[in-house]
Design a protein around this motif. Structure first.
Motif, PDB file in Angstrom:
ATOM      1  N   THR A  25      -7.450   3.428 -13.405  1.00  0.00           N
ATOM      2  CA  THR A  25      -8.364   2.299 -13.579  1.00  0.00           C
ATOM      3  C   THR A  25      -8.260   1.740 -14.989  1.00  0.00           C
ATOM      4  O   THR A  25      -8.321   0.517 -15.198  1.00  0.00           O
ATOM      5  N   ARG A  40       0.856  -1.189   0.000  1.00  0.00           N
ATOM      6  CA  ARG A  40       0.000   0.000   0.000  1.00  0.00           C
ATOM      7  C   ARG A  40       0.892   1.238   0.000  1.00  0.00           C
ATOM      8  O   ARG A  40       1.833   1.321   0.787  1.00  0.00           O
ATOM      9  N   SER A  47      -6.508  -1.449  -6.105  1.00  0.00           N
ATOM     10  CA  SER A  47      -7.466  -0.649  -5.345  1.00  0.00           C
ATOM     11  C   SER A  47      -6.971   0.787  -5.264  1.00  0.00           C
ATOM     12  O   SER A  47      -5.786   1.033  -5.021  1.00  0.00           O
ATOM     13  N   GLU A  55      -2.512  -1.350  -3.643  1.00  0.00           N
ATOM     14  CA  GLU A  55      -3.417  -0.329  -3.108  1.00  0.00           C
ATOM     15  C   GLU A  55      -2.719   1.023  -3.131  1.00  0.00           C
ATOM     16  O   GLU A  55      -1.701   1.208  -2.464  1.00  0.00           O
TER      17      GLU A  55
END
Length: 251
Positions: free
Chosen positions: A93, A31, A100, A55
């Motif tokens: 995306t 992350r 994520s 993430e």
């Protein structure tokens, strides 16, 4: 585990002995917080998303302006007027729908910044002002999270990694102190686009090294870039025992 699609998508970096399957799994479970989605944050976000960092926390309270498009390559003409976070989410995306994306559309105060830092494994400071850099550094020191700091203005760039988990690592404040009240921004002094792309790409590289566990991070070293002459210089930076942020308290 990695899916067949992931094995194919990341095959070129999995081929590297320094990454391999284990390193790619570490990236998948990692992350990262990116503070600022401008000239530096754009390549950082693009490369970390493409590399499969699982993430990404995206922090920026600004909106896309036409003047941003000369260097902030994550945004496009259709993004003008949108928040930089929403513009970045759309682009990331499209690049990698398997990761994520955690948006932070408001300015982070002391509490929300501390929480954002605590939620990740590494922080990338891609902001454009000293106050934010100081606040991010303090949160990283308090949370014992590595900080990858980059900056670029005019034709000059710099980069370093500060890792409070290491006893020998300085922090941002050790190097820059209280900064300067006369600090200029890119909107005032100008900057060439490929330079911020270069610094941001190096920030992304340092993040991948830390997260996947390979190579030698730029801890205790400051990389200076002169884009006018295409010269790189490295300075050693030591921890300040009396630093008001990371130094040993007395009394």
């Amino acid at each position: 585990m990695l899916t067949d699609q992931e094995l194919l998508r990341y095959s070129r970096q999995i081929l590297l002995q320094y990454v391999d399957i284990d390193g790619q799994l570490r990236l998948k479970n990692a992350r990262a917080l990116i503070v600022g989605l401008g000239g530096l944050g754009a390549p950082v976000a693009l490369y970390l998303a493409a590399a499969g960092v699982g993430e990404l926390h995206l922090a920026d309270f600004d909106t896309v302006d036409l003047t941003n498009l000369q260097r902030q390559i994550i945004h496009d003409t259709d993004s003008v007027g949108q928040t930089k976070v929403d513009s970045a989410v759309r682009r990331l995306t499209a690049i990698n729908p398997d990761i994520s994306l955690i948006p932070h559309r408001r300015a982070l105060d002391a509490d929300s910044l501390a929480a954002a830092v605590a939620a990740v494994d590494v922080v990338l400071d891609c902001s454009d002002n000293f106050a934010t850099r100081e606040a991010v550094n303090a949160a990283c020191v308090a949370g014992a999270k590595p900080l990858i700091s980059g900056a670029a203005i005019r034709l000059e760039g710099q980069l370093s990694v500060f890792d409070p988990r290491r006893a020998d690592s300085p922090c941002y404040h050790c190097l820059y102190g209280h900064g300067s009240d006369t600090e200029l921004t890119c909107s005032e002094a100008g900057v060439v686009g490929p330079l911020v792309g270069l610094v941001g790409s190096l920030q992304a590289l340092e993040a991948l090294k830390l997260l996947a566990g390979f190579g030698e991070p730029l801890v205790g070293r400051l990389l200076l870039i002169d884009a006018l002459t295409t010269r790189f210089r490295e300075l050693r930076v030591k921890r300040d025992p009396g630093c008001s942020v990371c130094g040993t308290p007395h009394g």
